[in-house]
Enzyme design. Structure first.
Site, PDB file in Angstrom:
ATOM      1  N   TYR A  42      -3.373   2.135  -6.279  1.00 59.61           N
ATOM      2  CA  TYR A  42      -3.498   1.032  -7.271  1.00 59.61           C
ATOM      3  C   TYR A  42      -3.588  -0.421  -6.783  1.00 59.61           C
ATOM      4  O   TYR A  42      -2.966  -0.586  -5.650  1.00 59.61           O
ATOM      5  CB  TYR A  42      -2.551   1.138  -8.388  1.00 59.61           C
ATOM      6  CG  TYR A  42      -2.452   0.012  -9.025  1.00 59.61           C
ATOM      7  CD1 TYR A  42      -3.270  -0.032 -10.389  1.00 59.61           C
ATOM      8  CD2 TYR A  42      -1.321  -1.036  -8.828  1.00 59.61           C
ATOM      9  CE1 TYR A  42      -3.031  -1.198 -11.122  1.00 59.61           C
ATOM     10  CE2 TYR A  42      -1.499  -2.200  -9.759  1.00 59.61           C
ATOM     11  CZ  TYR A  42      -2.089  -2.152 -10.823  1.00 59.61           C
ATOM     12  OH  TYR A  42      -2.144  -3.539 -11.489  1.00 59.61           O
ATOM     13  N   TRP A  89      -4.659  -4.608  -6.079  1.00 54.31           N
ATOM     14  CA  TRP A  89      -5.537  -5.882  -5.958  1.00 54.31           C
ATOM     15  C   TRP A  89      -5.959  -5.662  -4.307  1.00 54.31           C
ATOM     16  O   TRP A  89      -5.217  -6.336  -3.914  1.00 54.31           O
ATOM     17  CB  TRP A  89      -4.902  -6.970  -6.330  1.00 54.31           C
ATOM     18  CG  TRP A  89      -4.680  -7.359  -7.866  1.00 54.31           C
ATOM     19  CD1 TRP A  89      -4.006  -6.793  -8.644  1.00 54.31           C
ATOM     20  CD2 TRP A  89      -5.544  -8.337  -8.433  1.00 54.31           C
ATOM     21  NE1 TRP A  89      -4.222  -7.271 -10.094  1.00 54.31           N
ATOM     22  CE2 TRP A  89      -5.326  -8.271  -9.879  1.00 54.31           C
ATOM     23  CE3 TRP A  89      -6.719  -9.095  -8.152  1.00 54.31           C
ATOM     24  CZ2 TRP A  89      -5.817  -8.827 -10.765  1.00 54.31           C
ATOM     25  CZ3 TRP A  89      -7.360  -9.842  -8.980  1.00 54.31           C
ATOM     26  CH2 TRP A  89      -7.006  -9.968 -10.390  1.00 54.31           C
TER      27      TRP A  89
END
Length: 804
Positions: A143, A145
């Site tokens: 998961y 950024w």
């Protein structure tokens, strides 16, 4: 297999160079030794000055009113002491991959190995895991950024490779909006949180009252998931001078509230739902609500009404009731009801209120409140759940949109909610309720993580560390020695976005530009691209041709994605240069504003004709009561929005601690990205993460501004630097998320974190059976002045135990 020889660092060809030769590379791009280069990042389009092959300066390449300090530290991202320099393997794992002593993760020594050796170890682990546990035993959630750029999308590359070679387990949802993105489809037919909002120009021209509820957009608008256009903060500056009534509802008078000189209303944390109910009850009993809107555009208000009026549980949800819970005076609540109804009002909500126990309820209740106001679909009215994110509300341009690396149609064999990662690792085979289904956790024996920092990101760090001891193998591709890299078995040194070439859109919602992302300097040490790593692994498993799209290097993909957009542009008669000109000019392609984009009003079509333009709900209307949720029969999520007492909050009878801790985003990093730069010197106090505390509370505790403090509860303890202020409510403290975990005793679970990581203190429980999202803002803590001798923060240096 394609080896990474001494290569760039010793004279022979690198993995990338060998693959480029094999593929017959058609396009080349030389590094600029002296001059200015344009590139992109989450924090914007950046102009970088290079001198003698080294980054010496970085600044915004665009003319913006609001400065973004994150753009000035690009060099630190490349040259930081925390770089992972070589392929590294944990000593115990290297000595015996079949019995690697996972309990030593975080405290074991590290050993440098060759690229070839690391690739072989990873390939062997994948084969072994699939043989013993099946493909579901490999977790590739990753998961988060990742760096900006459409080619070097590490999560897509990881899942593309694993999908082509047998499969993996993954996740659903995300930490940012886990509760809302599940509940909103039942309410309005879309996830809402990642949607374009009624555009800012219409807010500025038509809104009379702007309510910013539970967010800090001045800080969060510094970043975007793609490359930031930087315009959201500029619109905030215009809002400041607009003369509108601005109301700020938050327990903290934060940077945005002060910028806008807004009226500050500070409810007790977790009391947003009662506050909304008190406002709505006032509107209903005074008759000052939009009856026609409720009748024509909503479903189930009649089934929600008995709850609000106290007929279902004997508790009338009026202003007096709401006042006792929220701490907001009755006359203030009643005045809000009057103000909202009598003026064109835009309710701008952040996501913090849904990152909490029963986080499904606040935004559902907010939509119900907006429905009673009755201005949804009108210019400057209604609600928005994304004005603080990625510059949503900036008008969308008429643009050609580039594509990006994808998973080639390969999805996870098993997926579970992302916020349940630790629970899944600790309890293989456990079945949970999730959004109307039953989900059974896979037996995960290998984690492959790229583009994220879950040891920092996940709640209840000490419990998470126990979970990370369960798998046999943990592999991390990382540019820096993050806490997650330190708790791996194999670490591959990958490039930053400033050492490779890529391409990206500018503006997640606006699409104002396509920008080149040129490599600024040579790759540092023995770093390679994620694409190199997975290309090498793809060769090991015989899928290189499929994985690489026929042998493409990064420029093959960049040119393909650009030419796809160019084809769109020609069809729409949008001017765009050919690829070679675009790249060599080193200048973004800018798209023109459009009348349609500048006049966008969210839900306008639905309001104009709800029959021809229904919402994606079963009724086609806004569902205040959901028959679908009713069919799940969950005890922690009723079929209408409602108030549930959270697991921890200041209003509980037997509080386990004295203060409520909120952990919002910092304005000086993106989650944990940029923590290791000199930007930290701007905000650190006593060499640690700052914690805000009310001046009266500080006085009672004998804490002065700049003091080193200990923050603790039953889940753990951290050190932080005290920031004493009147801009925070009594009995509330603010400790921003994304802090790198730095234990006094590496590898020991429960060790004091020297650096102030708030997730040491947070609860790892699901919001409810519906979303199973995270509850990061549901945490009570204690705070005291630290009287011991504190060890220095050293997590930004190389790990202590290294053999290179």
């Amino acid at each position: 297999m394609v080896p990474m020889a001494q290569g760039l660092f010793g004279g022979t060809l690198s993995a990338k160079e060998k693959m480029a030769n094999v593929a017959g590379k058609k396009f080349t791009s030389k590094l600029v030794k002296n001059g200015e280069v344009i590139t992109g990042a989450h924090w914007g389009v950046v102009k970088v000055t290079v001198k003698d092959g080294k980054i010496v300066k970085s600044e915004s390449a665009l003319d913006r009113k609001m400065e973004n300090p994150m753009q000035k530290y690009i060099g630190d991202m490349v040259y930081t002491e925390s770089r992972v320099r070589y392929p590294m393997v944990r000593k115990s794992y290297l000595e015996n991959p079949l019995s690697p002593k996972p309990e030593l993760r975080g405290g074991d020594e590290w050993v440098r190995v060759s690229y070839d050796k690391a690739i072989k170890l990873i390939a062997d682990a994948i084969r072994r895991t699939r043989k013993e546990k099946g493909s579901e035993g490999i977790f590739a959630g990753s998961y988060g950024w990742k760096s900006s750029g459409n080619v070097h999308s590490c999560r897509a590359l990881l899942q593309r490779f694993l999908g082509m070679t047998g499969g993996f387990s993954g996740i659903t949802g995300d930490y940012s909006t886990g509760a809302s993105q599940v509940i909103m489809p039942y309410v309005v037919g879309s996830i809402e949180v990642y949607e374009q909002q009624t555009v800012w120009p219409l807010v500025l021209s038509d809104s009379k009252v702007v309510v910013i509820w539970g967010s800090n957009p001045l800080l969060t608008l510094r970043i975007s998931f793609a490359v930031s256009d930087g315009l959201g903060a500029d619109f905030l500056a215009q809002l400041k001078n607009s003369g509108k009534k601005i109301i700020f509802i938050d327990p903290v008078r934060n940077e945005t509230c002060k910028l806008l000189d807004a009226e500050w209303i500070a409810p007790v944390p977790h009391s947003d739902v009662p506050l909304m109910l008190g406002i709505m009850h006032t509107m209903y009993t005074t008759g000052k609500y939009n009856k026609d809107f409720i009748a024509n555009y909503t479903e189930g208000f009649d089934k929600f009404l008995p709850y609000m009026l106290g007929k279902t549980d004997g508790v009338v949800k009026d202003a007096a009731w709401a006042s006792k819970i929220s701490g907001i005076k009755v006359d203030v609540i009643k005045n809000l009801a009057k103000t909202f109804y009598e003026n064109r009002t835009m309710l701008m909500s952040g996501w913090s209120m849904q990152r909490a126990h029963h986080g499904e309820q606040p935004h559902w209740m907010l939509v119900t409140l907006a429905s009673m106001i009755g201005q949804i679909g009108l210019p400057g009215g209604g609600f928005g759940l994304a004005y603080h994110y990625a510059n949503s509300g900036v008008p969308t341009r008429k643009a050609a949109v580039i594509g990006g690396m994808n998973t080639a149609g390969h999805s996870a064999k098993v997926a579970f909610p992302v916020a349940r990662i630790a629970d899944a690792l600790l309890n293989p085979g456990k079945t949970i309720d999730a959004n109307g289904h039953k989900v059974t956790y896979p037996d995960i024996d290998m984690i492959y993580w790229v583009g994220g920092n879950p040891i920092v990101h996940h709640q209840n760090t000490n419990n998470n560390l126990k979970a990370w001891r369960k798998p046999h193998t943990v592999v991390v591709n990382e540019a820096y020695w993050t806490p997650t890299a330190r708790y791996a078995d194999i670490v591959m040194p990958v490039t930053t976005e400033y050492e490779r070439n890529d391409i990206s859109m500018v503006g997640d919602f606006s699409n104002i530009m396509i920008t080149p992302m040129k490599a600024l300097v040579k790759r540092q040490f023995e770093s390679v691209d994620d694409y190199d790593v997975f290309s090498s692994l793809a060769k090991e498993f015989g899928v290189y041709e499929e994985f690489s799209g026929g042998g493409k290097d990064e420029f093959g993909w960049i040119e393909e994605f650009y030419n796809g957009a160019l084809k769109q542009a020609k069809a729409q008669k949008i001017p765009m240069p050919e690829f070679k000109e675009f790249w060599e000019k080193n200048k973004p392609v800018q798209f023109e504003e459009s009348q349609e984009g500048g006049e966008f009003v969210r839900y306008a079509n639905f309001i104009e004709d709800p029959i021809l333009n229904p919402l994606g709900t079963p009724s086609g209307k806004i569902e205040i009561y959901s028959e679908k949720i009713a069919s799940f029969k969950y005890d922690d999520c009723r079929p209408y929005p409602s108030w549930f007492e959270p697991a921890e909050w200041l209003g509980m009878k037997n509080k386990p601690a004295e203060f409520h801790m909120v952990s919002p985003h910092s304005g000086y990093r993106l989650h944990s990205q940029m923590s290791q730069t000199k930007l930290r010197d701007v905000y650190a106090i006593a060499g640690r993460e700052p914690i805000w505390i009310n001046e009266e509370d500080a006085k009672e505790k004998g804490i002065k501004n700049g003091d080193l403090v200990r923050v603790f509860n039953a889940r753990g303890e951290v050190l932080a630097g005290a920031y004493v202020t009147k801009d925070i409510s009594r009995k509330v403290v603010r400790l921003s998320e994304g802090v790198w975990y730095d234990p006094v005793k590496p590898g020991k679970i429960g060790s004091l974190c020297k650096n102030g990581c708030p997730n040491i203190l947070t609860l790892d429980i699901p919001t409810s059976k519906l979303a199973n999202a995270n509850c990061a803002n549901t945490a009570l803590v204690n705070i005291e002045k630290y009287k011991g001798k504190a060890d220095p923060v050293d997590v930004f240096k190389q790990p202590k135990k290294m053999k290179v």
